[in-house]
Write a protein that holds these residues in place. Structure first.
Motif, mmCIF file in Angstrom:
data_model
loop_
_atom_site.group_PDB
_atom_site.id
_atom_site.type_symbol
_atom_site.label_atom_id
_atom_site.label_comp_id
_atom_site.label_asym_id
_atom_site.label_seq_id
_atom_site.Cartn_x
_atom_site.Cartn_y
_atom_site.Cartn_z
ATOM 1 N N HIS A 84 -24.030 -41.806 13.462
ATOM 2 C CA HIS A 84 -24.770 -41.201 14.573
ATOM 3 C C HIS A 84 -23.969 -41.061 16.112
ATOM 4 C CE1 HIS A 84 -28.394 -41.408 12.474
ATOM 5 N NE2 HIS A 84 -28.378 -42.868 12.276
ATOM 6 N N GLY A 85 -22.871 -41.902 16.004
ATOM 7 C CA GLY A 85 -21.960 -41.707 17.174
ATOM 8 C C GLY A 85 -22.581 -42.092 18.540
ATOM 9 N N GLU A 86 -21.998 -41.306 19.395
ATOM 10 C CA GLU A 86 -22.312 -41.680 20.769
ATOM 11 C C GLU A 86 -23.601 -40.928 21.575
ATOM 12 O OE1 GLU A 86 -20.981 -43.513 23.156
ATOM 13 O OE2 GLU A 86 -18.589 -43.801 22.744
ATOM 14 N N THR A 87 -24.656 -41.242 20.566
ATOM 15 C CA THR A 87 -25.991 -40.737 20.970
ATOM 16 C C THR A 87 -26.363 -40.928 22.656
ATOM 17 O OG1 THR A 87 -27.001 -42.531 19.971
ATOM 18 C CG2 THR A 87 -27.025 -40.477 18.602
ATOM 19 N N PRO A 88 -25.980 -41.908 23.041
ATOM 20 C CA PRO A 88 -26.538 -42.038 24.742
ATOM 21 C C PRO A 88 -25.706 -41.053 25.489
ATOM 22 C CG PRO A 88 -26.181 -44.344 23.503
ATOM 23 C CD PRO A 88 -25.548 -43.279 22.619
ATOM 24 N N ARG A 89 -24.487 -41.030 24.963
ATOM 25 C CA ARG A 89 -23.663 -39.879 25.850
ATOM 26 C C ARG A 89 -23.886 -38.348 25.602
ATOM 27 N NH1 ARG A 89 -19.090 -42.062 28.463
ATOM 28 N NH2 ARG A 89 -17.938 -43.696 27.209
ATOM 29 N N THR A 90 -24.193 -38.086 24.287
ATOM 30 C CA THR A 90 -24.477 -36.694 24.118
ATOM 31 C C THR A 90 -25.939 -36.374 24.567
ATOM 32 O OG1 THR A 90 -25.293 -37.481 21.824
ATOM 33 C CG2 THR A 90 -23.214 -36.440 22.199
ATOM 34 N N PHE A 91 -26.983 -37.401 24.470
ATOM 35 C CA PHE A 91 -28.152 -37.088 25.140
ATOM 36 C C PHE A 91 -28.115 -37.006 26.699
ATOM 37 C CE2 PHE A 91 -32.493 -38.806 26.572
ATOM 38 C CZ PHE A 91 -33.365 -37.808 26.263
ATOM 39 N N GLU A 92 -27.431 -37.688 27.285
ATOM 40 C CA GLU A 92 -27.029 -37.580 28.902
ATOM 41 C C GLU A 92 -26.554 -36.002 29.248
ATOM 42 O OE1 GLU A 92 -28.094 -39.475 31.629
ATOM 43 O OE2 GLU A 92 -28.831 -40.454 29.992
ATOM 44 N N ILE A 93 -25.636 -35.575 28.391
ATOM 45 C CA ILE A 93 -25.131 -34.328 28.383
ATOM 46 C C ILE A 93 -26.278 -33.248 28.221
ATOM 47 C CG2 ILE A 93 -23.483 -32.606 27.367
ATOM 48 C CD1 ILE A 93 -21.612 -35.008 26.861
ATOM 49 N N LEU A 94 -27.009 -33.565 27.269
ATOM 50 C CA LEU A 94 -27.831 -32.542 26.992
ATOM 51 C C LEU A 94 -28.974 -32.420 28.173
ATOM 52 C CD1 LEU A 94 -28.453 -33.426 23.156
ATOM 53 C CD2 LEU A 94 -27.573 -31.071 23.948
ATOM 54 N N ASP A 96 -28.426 -32.980 31.297
ATOM 55 C CA ASP A 96 -27.756 -32.066 32.164
ATOM 56 C C ASP A 96 -27.820 -30.794 31.809
ATOM 57 O OD1 ASP A 96 -26.988 -34.361 33.890
ATOM 58 O OD2 ASP A 96 -25.241 -34.757 33.270
ATOM 59 N N LEU A 97 -27.429 -30.267 30.784
ATOM 60 C CA LEU A 97 -27.437 -28.996 30.316
ATOM 61 C C LEU A 97 -28.793 -28.323 30.346
ATOM 62 C CD1 LEU A 97 -25.682 -28.434 27.108
ATOM 63 C CD2 LEU A 97 -25.171 -27.326 29.071
ATOM 64 N N ALA A 98 -29.881 -29.128 30.245
ATOM 65 C CA ALA A 98 -31.214 -28.670 30.174
ATOM 66 C C ALA A 98 -31.528 -28.511 31.738
ATOM 67 C CB ALA A 98 -32.118 -29.676 29.539
ATOM 68 N N ALA A 99 -31.117 -29.336 32.508
ATOM 69 C CA ALA A 99 -31.510 -29.004 33.979
ATOM 70 C C ALA A 99 -30.575 -28.236 34.831
ATOM 71 C CB ALA A 99 -31.458 -30.509 34.708
ATOM 72 N N ASP A 100 -29.559 -27.527 34.105
ATOM 73 C CA ASP A 100 -28.561 -26.421 34.634
ATOM 74 C C ASP A 100 -27.712 -27.088 35.517
ATOM 75 O OD1 ASP A 100 -28.227 -24.131 33.846
ATOM 76 O OD2 ASP A 100 -29.562 -23.144 35.123
ATOM 77 N N LEU A 101 -27.416 -28.389 35.072
ATOM 78 C CA LEU A 101 -26.241 -29.322 35.936
ATOM 79 C C LEU A 101 -25.124 -29.175 35.325
ATOM 80 C CD1 LEU A 101 -28.638 -32.559 36.681
ATOM 81 C CD2 LEU A 101 -27.937 -30.628 38.310
ATOM 82 N N PRO A 102 -23.944 -29.131 36.224
ATOM 83 C CA PRO A 102 -22.666 -29.239 35.594
ATOM 84 C C PRO A 102 -22.458 -30.462 34.833
ATOM 85 C CG PRO A 102 -22.636 -29.722 37.861
ATOM 86 C CD PRO A 102 -23.954 -29.517 37.652
ATOM 87 N N LEU A 103 -21.633 -30.432 33.700
ATOM 88 C CA LEU A 103 -21.527 -31.583 32.823
ATOM 89 C C LEU A 103 -20.455 -32.465 33.346
ATOM 90 C CD1 LEU A 103 -21.611 -29.746 29.242
ATOM 91 C CD2 LEU A 103 -23.539 -30.544 30.866
ATOM 92 N N SER A 104 -20.546 -33.813 32.944
ATOM 93 C CA SER A 104 -19.671 -34.837 33.552
ATOM 94 C C SER A 104 -18.250 -34.708 32.513
ATOM 95 C CB SER A 104 -20.324 -36.269 33.065
ATOM 96 O OG SER A 104 -19.294 -37.043 33.065
ATOM 97 N N PRO A 105 -17.267 -34.619 33.055
ATOM 98 C CA PRO A 105 -16.170 -34.180 32.202
ATOM 99 C C PRO A 105 -15.795 -35.573 31.419
ATOM 100 C CG PRO A 105 -15.676 -33.470 34.479
ATOM 101 C CD PRO A 105 -16.854 -34.270 34.479
#
Lengths: 242, 85
Positions: A84-94, A96-105
């Motif tokens: 499953h990998g880095e699911t906590p990180r990918t969920f945070e990114i998703l 941000d995407l859903a809220a139209d926020l810029p993604l953390s590099p």
């Protein structure tokens, strides 16, 4: 079709919240239980603060089991396994995407599946072959297969790290094979102490109670000579020869 | 230390996960990237994003003087003050 590979398990290490020493794992192996939810992360203070600050718990788990096994072994190939990998990180990114926020590099660059082996390479100055795999429930065995291929090519040892992070709650309806976060490191060397064979079965049997890597630990710690892991139509049989 | 300097240092520590560093450990004129504090290119992107979010300003990553604005806390404070004016 039937195939067999042979190898030695020279050393192992494992970590889960509350399970750090061999004694801890010994006790767990005798009476395996689901561990209470915990944010605990393993100690990686052997890394400089500037290097460890970006490590997620998944990365910390991988480093904590892998680092001691790699000590004194330069040029050690690494096979990294996580379903499953880095699911906590990918969920945070998703989120941000859903809220139209810029993604953390930082989140983005470290969310990819080979981020951990990239960090491992940088921090250890390791340029040996490294592989990051996401298999299904039998990732452990696919990892051993990959490691056996590297041993067969002449590597004196291969480090195999299997780790899973507890996915965020939102994934609970779909992810049911991570009872708690864990990492298992195996240092594999050429030999025939162990034999792993794969056979096919017609019926899809239900998986076992524990992830394969944790069940293998039980086999090691309880000094059993064999264990069998079935996943879909694949049946993997581990046999200790000595 | 002005409030803005203090806020920017706190932002650097939080956004970049500098767990072992306090705001008193970062000098107003200490170089942030490479030498000095030892931040890297991913930190530069992350800090740029954090500044944009916190102060509601746009940063042009391609502008020639952007690199100068990010050389230390004092230059960042001057940049934020000018942009927010």
């Amino acid at each position: 079709m039937k195939f067999v590979i042979n190898f030695n398990i020279a050393q192992w290490r494992a970590w889960a919240p509350g399970l750090e020493s061999v004694d801890d794992w010994q006790a767990w192996s005798r009476q395996p239980v689901v561990l209470p939810a915990s944010d605990a992360a393993p100690d990686v203070s052997f890394l400089p603060a500037m290097q460890r600050r970006r490590l997620s718990r998944l990365a910390r788990m991988a480093f904590s089991v892998g680092w001691p096994l790699a000590e004194g072994r330069p040029a050690l190939p690494l096979v990294f396994i996580s379903r499953h990998g880095e699911t906590p990180r990918t969920f945070e990114i998703l989120k941000d995407l859903a809220a139209d926020l810029p993604l953390s590099p930082t989140q983005f660059s470290l969310s990819v599946h080979n981020a951990v082996i990239g960090l491992w390479s940088i921090m250890r100055g390791e340029t040996s072959e490294m592989t990051a795999l996401a298999a299904t429930g039998d990732g452990l065995e696919h990892g051993v297969l990959e490691a056996a291929a590297l041993l067969n090519e002449g590597s004196p040892a291969v480090l195999l790290v299997i780790t899973e992070e507890q996915p965020p709650q939102v994934y609970a309806p779909w992810v049911d094979d991570v009872p708690f976060p864990y990492a298992v490191g195996l240092l594999l060397t050429p030999g025939d102490d162990w034999q792993l064979d794969l056979s096919a079965q017609a019926d899809h049997s239900p998986g076992g109670d524990w992830p394969h890597a944790l069940d293998l630990l039980r086999t090691l710690l309880n000094n059993e000579t064999t264990c069998q892991h079935a996943w879909k139509n694949r049946v993997w049989t581990w046999q200790r020869n000595r | 230390m002005s409030d803005l300097h203090r806020d920017i240092k706190q932002l650097i520590i939080e956004a970049l996960g500098l767990e072992d560093i306090g705001i008193d450990d970062i000098g107003d004129h200490q170089t942030l990237f490479g030498e000095g504090l030892g931040l890297d290119s991913v930190d530069a992107l992350e800090l740029g994003l954090a500044i944009q979010k916190k102060y509601g300003i746009k940063i042009d990553a391609d502008a020639k003087d952007t690199r100068n604005h990010f050389s230390n806390v004092a230059s960042l404070a001057a940049f934020v003050t000018a942009k927010s004016a």
